[in-house]
Design a protein around this motif. Structure first.
Motif, PDB file in Angstrom:
ATOM      1  N   ALA A 153       0.794  -1.129   0.261  1.00 50.04           N
ATOM      2  CA  ALA A 153       0.094   0.005  -0.280  1.00 50.04           C
ATOM      3  C   ALA A 153       0.828   1.073  -0.042  1.00 50.04           C
ATOM      4  CB  ALA A 153      -0.867  -0.090   1.471  1.00 50.04           C
ATOM      5  N   LEU A 154       1.906   1.308   1.319  1.00 51.60           N
ATOM      6  CA  LEU A 154       3.108   2.393   1.088  1.00 51.60           C
ATOM      7  C   LEU A 154       2.922   2.289  -0.431  1.00 51.60           C
ATOM      8  CD1 LEU A 154       4.483   2.629   4.980  1.00 51.60           C
ATOM      9  CD2 LEU A 154       2.955   4.737   2.718  1.00 51.60           C
ATOM     10  N   ALA A 155       3.926   1.464  -1.227  1.00 51.62           N
ATOM     11  CA  ALA A 155       4.723   1.460  -2.529  1.00 51.62           C
ATOM     12  C   ALA A 155       3.570   2.070  -3.319  1.00 51.62           C
ATOM     13  CB  ALA A 155       5.622  -0.424  -2.901  1.00 51.62           C
ATOM     14  N   GLU A 156       2.285   2.053  -3.706  1.00 55.68           N
ATOM     15  CA  GLU A 156       0.925   2.445  -4.707  1.00 55.68           C
ATOM     16  C   GLU A 156       0.989   3.423  -4.401  1.00 55.68           C
ATOM     17  OE1 GLU A 156      -2.182  -0.180  -3.742  1.00 55.68           O
ATOM     18  OE2 GLU A 156      -1.247  -1.847  -5.008  1.00 55.68           O
ATOM     19  N   LEU A 157       1.116   3.849  -2.873  1.00 54.31           N
ATOM     20  CA  LEU A 157       0.792   5.727  -2.562  1.00 54.31           C
ATOM     21  C   LEU A 157       2.109   6.347  -2.675  1.00 54.31           C
ATOM     22  CD1 LEU A 157      -1.681   7.114  -0.851  1.00 54.31           C
ATOM     23  CD2 LEU A 157       0.490   7.292   1.124  1.00 54.31           C
ATOM     24  N   SER A 170      11.687   7.449 -13.685  1.00 53.83           N
ATOM     25  CA  SER A 170      12.656   6.471 -14.115  1.00 53.83           C
ATOM     26  C   SER A 170      13.014   5.666 -12.818  1.00 53.83           C
ATOM     27  CB  SER A 170      14.117   6.999 -14.602  1.00 53.83           C
ATOM     28  OG  SER A 170      14.193   7.155 -15.722  1.00 53.83           O
ATOM     29  N   GLU A 171      12.264   6.373 -11.458  1.00 53.99           N
ATOM     30  CA  GLU A 171      12.871   5.944 -10.217  1.00 53.99           C
ATOM     31  C   GLU A 171      11.385   5.293 -10.108  1.00 53.99           C
ATOM     32  OE1 GLU A 171      13.424   8.798 -11.023  1.00 53.99           O
ATOM     33  OE2 GLU A 171      14.734   9.770 -10.090  1.00 53.99           O
ATOM     34  N   ALA A 172       9.817   5.267 -10.814  1.00 54.10           N
ATOM     35  CA  ALA A 172       8.708   4.556 -10.627  1.00 54.10           C
ATOM     36  C   ALA A 172       9.062   3.399 -11.106  1.00 54.10           C
ATOM     37  CB  ALA A 172       7.548   5.307 -11.423  1.00 54.10           C
ATOM     38  N   GLU A 173       9.882   3.695 -12.484  1.00 50.42           N
ATOM     39  CA  GLU A 173      10.153   2.323 -13.236  1.00 50.42           C
ATOM     40  C   GLU A 173      10.913   0.888 -12.386  1.00 50.42           C
ATOM     41  OE1 GLU A 173       8.779   3.367 -17.970  1.00 50.42           O
ATOM     42  OE2 GLU A 173      11.365   3.413 -16.945  1.00 50.42           O
ATOM     43  N   GLU A 174      11.970   1.151 -11.532  1.00 48.01           N
ATOM     44  CA  GLU A 174      12.343   1.034 -10.786  1.00 48.01           C
ATOM     45  C   GLU A 174      12.021   0.270  -9.979  1.00 48.01           C
ATOM     46  OE1 GLU A 174      15.835   3.089  -9.139  1.00 48.01           O
ATOM     47  OE2 GLU A 174      16.731   3.278 -11.447  1.00 48.01           O
ATOM     48  N   LEU A 175      10.704   1.249  -9.405  1.00 50.35           N
ATOM     49  CA  LEU A 175       9.392   0.625  -7.707  1.00 50.35           C
ATOM     50  C   LEU A 175       8.763  -0.484  -8.342  1.00 50.35           C
ATOM     51  CD1 LEU A 175       8.901   1.319  -5.436  1.00 50.35           C
ATOM     52  CD2 LEU A 175       7.400   2.549  -6.205  1.00 50.35           C
ATOM     53  N   VAL A 176       8.390  -0.291 -10.064  1.00 44.39           N
ATOM     54  CA  VAL A 176       7.606  -1.343 -10.015  1.00 44.39           C
ATOM     55  C   VAL A 176       8.043  -2.831 -10.213  1.00 44.39           C
ATOM     56  CG1 VAL A 176       5.691  -1.796 -11.534  1.00 44.39           C
ATOM     57  CG2 VAL A 176       5.471   0.093 -10.823  1.00 44.39           C
ATOM     58  N   ALA A 177       9.434  -2.417 -10.825  1.00 44.10           N
ATOM     59  CA  ALA A 177      10.002  -4.111 -12.129  1.00 44.10           C
ATOM     60  C   ALA A 177      10.988  -4.513 -10.739  1.00 44.10           C
ATOM     61  CB  ALA A 177      10.678  -2.901 -13.227  1.00 44.10           C
ATOM     62  N   PHE A 182       3.549  -6.226  -6.002  1.00 48.99           N
ATOM     63  CA  PHE A 182       2.595  -5.809  -6.291  1.00 48.99           C
ATOM     64  C   PHE A 182       2.067  -7.048  -7.802  1.00 48.99           C
ATOM     65  CE2 PHE A 182       5.493  -1.545  -6.977  1.00 48.99           C
ATOM     66  CZ  PHE A 182       4.184  -1.300  -6.619  1.00 48.99           C
ATOM     67  N   SER A 183       0.999  -7.423  -8.032  1.00 51.14           N
ATOM     68  CA  SER A 183       0.850  -8.369  -8.960  1.00 51.14           C
ATOM     69  C   SER A 183       1.156  -8.593 -10.435  1.00 51.14           C
ATOM     70  CB  SER A 183      -0.809  -9.044  -8.967  1.00 51.14           C
ATOM     71  OG  SER A 183      -2.381  -7.704  -8.658  1.00 51.14           O
ATOM     72  N   GLU A 184       0.487  -9.280 -11.263  1.00 50.45           N
ATOM     73  CA  GLU A 184       0.784  -8.864 -12.806  1.00 50.45           C
ATOM     74  C   GLU A 184      -0.216  -7.637 -13.551  1.00 50.45           C
ATOM     75  OE1 GLU A 184       2.901  -9.223 -16.228  1.00 50.45           O
ATOM     76  OE2 GLU A 184       3.216 -10.117 -14.125  1.00 50.45           O
ATOM     77  N   ARG A 187       0.803  -4.301 -11.491  1.00 54.42           N
ATOM     78  CA  ARG A 187       2.313  -3.873 -12.476  1.00 54.42           C
ATOM     79  C   ARG A 187       2.271  -3.316 -14.372  1.00 54.42           C
ATOM     80  NH1 ARG A 187       7.022  -6.265 -10.786  1.00 54.42           N
ATOM     81  NH2 ARG A 187       5.577  -8.194  -9.971  1.00 54.42           N
ATOM     82  N   LEU A 188       0.626  -4.058 -14.970  1.00 55.36           N
ATOM     83  CA  LEU A 188       0.573  -3.574 -15.995  1.00 55.36           C
ATOM     84  C   LEU A 188       0.252  -2.076 -15.714  1.00 55.36           C
ATOM     85  CD1 LEU A 188      -0.460  -6.919 -17.578  1.00 55.36           C
ATOM     86  CD2 LEU A 188       1.854  -5.746 -18.399  1.00 55.36           C
ATOM     87  N   ASP A 189      -0.704  -1.949 -14.724  1.00 54.69           N
ATOM     88  CA  ASP A 189      -1.605  -0.794 -14.684  1.00 54.69           C
ATOM     89  C   ASP A 189      -0.981   0.942 -14.539  1.00 54.69           C
ATOM     90  OD1 ASP A 189      -3.841  -2.270 -15.217  1.00 54.69           O
ATOM     91  OD2 ASP A 189      -4.077  -2.117 -13.059  1.00 54.69           O
ATOM     92  N   ALA A 190       0.591  -0.012 -13.659  1.00 53.51           N
ATOM     93  CA  ALA A 190       1.624   1.180 -13.516  1.00 53.51           C
ATOM     94  C   ALA A 190       2.576   1.074 -14.491  1.00 53.51           C
ATOM     95  CB  ALA A 190       2.631   0.124 -12.046  1.00 53.51           C
ATOM     96  N   LEU A 191       2.571   0.279 -15.043  1.00 54.85           N
ATOM     97  CA  LEU A 191       3.429   0.353 -16.001  1.00 54.85           C
ATOM     98  C   LEU A 191       3.167   1.889 -17.171  1.00 54.85           C
ATOM     99  CD1 LEU A 191       5.445  -2.503 -16.846  1.00 54.85           C
ATOM    100  CD2 LEU A 191       6.329  -0.676 -16.062  1.00 54.85           C
ATOM    101  N   GLN A 192       1.243   1.264 -17.713  1.00 52.19           N
ATOM    102  CA  GLN A 192       0.657   2.538 -18.040  1.00 52.19           C
ATOM    103  C   GLN A 192       0.520   3.482 -17.642  1.00 52.19           C
ATOM    104  OE1 GLN A 192      -0.722   1.380 -21.025  1.00 52.19           O
ATOM    105  NE2 GLN A 192      -1.687   3.215 -21.669  1.00 52.19           N
TER     106      GLN A 192
END
Length: 300
Positions: A153-157, A170-177, A182-184, A187-192
């Motif tokens: 929850a804190l990572a999403e926030l 770039s930091e956001a992509e590193e956090l998600v990857a 994160f579920s699949e 992860r896809l929603d965050a990358l979008q």
């Protein structure tokens, strides 16, 4: 009146578990001094609306907690921070929240998830998410915190309220990857969302460059027009000043200037031709200035 024997045989429930009627009831442990101060601070905050006194009470409780074992009053510490954050926000001193909390916990990695969440929400609401960027990043990178149930929850926030608004893609992509919480689908929603933010950032940069270029061109044109206007005003002023002077006075001033510069004797016979030619020149000048402009004839 006699009691029901079946009822007297039923065990009583107490704080220490199941108790027989013949066993004494054990008293609950007395609350600590910090817990009593927490209740007082909450009462000052909610009931009396004395935010300054509530904050001072929280700080007094923190000093008392320093003498107790580190893991004995974790909930009390967290609750004291929540009350202190609310008191600072009510006094419009929200800029001091993060420093006040870090003064209590010393390092960002030790902040309780609830306290960190409140800090992110507060600074994001006040449009200052950059103030908590380093603190939240340090908390998320800590190995002990990655096993907490509140980590996702804190990572999403952090992604939605801090990284994306600041343009830290770039930091956001590193956090998600790099995070396994994160579920699949998440992860896809965050990358979008990151891709959409990157496109908006590119369009915003190109639009700002075009706007800056148009502003520069407009500024240059404005300066050129201002220069032309100034030259025209100066020319009009010079012409008006010239026509406001009597012609004879102008001619006399020119003659005196010539006498001073050339230094000749006007009574001398040799100077008469020069004076005659000078008078003819001024007559032609006066005739040319006084006469309207004539356009040349147009031949078919």
């Amino acid at each position: 009146m006699r009691s029901d024997p079946a009822t007297s045989a039923v065990p009583l429930r107490g704080l220490g578990g199941l108790l027989r009627s013949s066993e004494p009831v054990r008293a609950a442990p007395a609350p600590s001094a910090a817990a009593l101060l927490l209740e007082e601070a909450a009462d000052l905050l909610v009931v009396h609306l004395d935010f300054r006194a509530a904050l001072r009470t929280c700080e007094r409780a923190w000093q008392g907690l320093a003498e107790e074992p580190a893991g004995a009053c974790l909930e009390v510490k967290c609750s004291l921070c929540v009350v202190g954050i609310q008191a600072l926000a009510e006094m419009d001193r929200w800029q001091e929240v993060l420093s006040w909390v870090l003064r209590c916990y010393q390092v960002p990695e030790k902040l309780p998830p609830k306290v960190l969440e409140l800090c992110v929400l507060l600074y994001s609401k006040m449009r200052e998410p950059g103030a908590v960027l380093d603190t939240v990043s340090a908390w998320l990178q800590d190995a002990d915190n990655q096993g907490l149930p509140e980590y996702r929850a804190l990572a999403e926030l952090h992604l939605q309220r801090v990284l994306l608004p600041l343009g830290c893609l770039s930091e956001a992509e590193e956090l998600v990857a790099g995070s396994a919480v994160f579920s699949e689908k998440q992860r896809l929603d965050a990358l979008q969302a990151i891709s959409t933010a990157r496109q908006q950032q590119k369009h915003g940069q190109s639009g700002s460059e075009e706007t800056q270029k148009l502003n520069q061109e407009g500024s240059s044109s404005h300066r050129f027009l201002s220069l032309l206007t100034l030259l025209r005003q100066l020319w009009d002023s010079a012409v008006r000043h010239f026509f406001s002077l009597p012609f004879r006075k102008s001619l006399l001033a020119a003659l005196l200037l010539c006498l001073l510069v050339v230094r000749f004797d006007p009574a001398s016979p040799a100077s008469l031709p020069f004076l005659y030619k000078l008078a003819q020149i001024f007559h032609r000048i006066r005739k040319a200035v006084a006469s309207p402009l004539r356009r040349p004839p147009i031949h078919n």
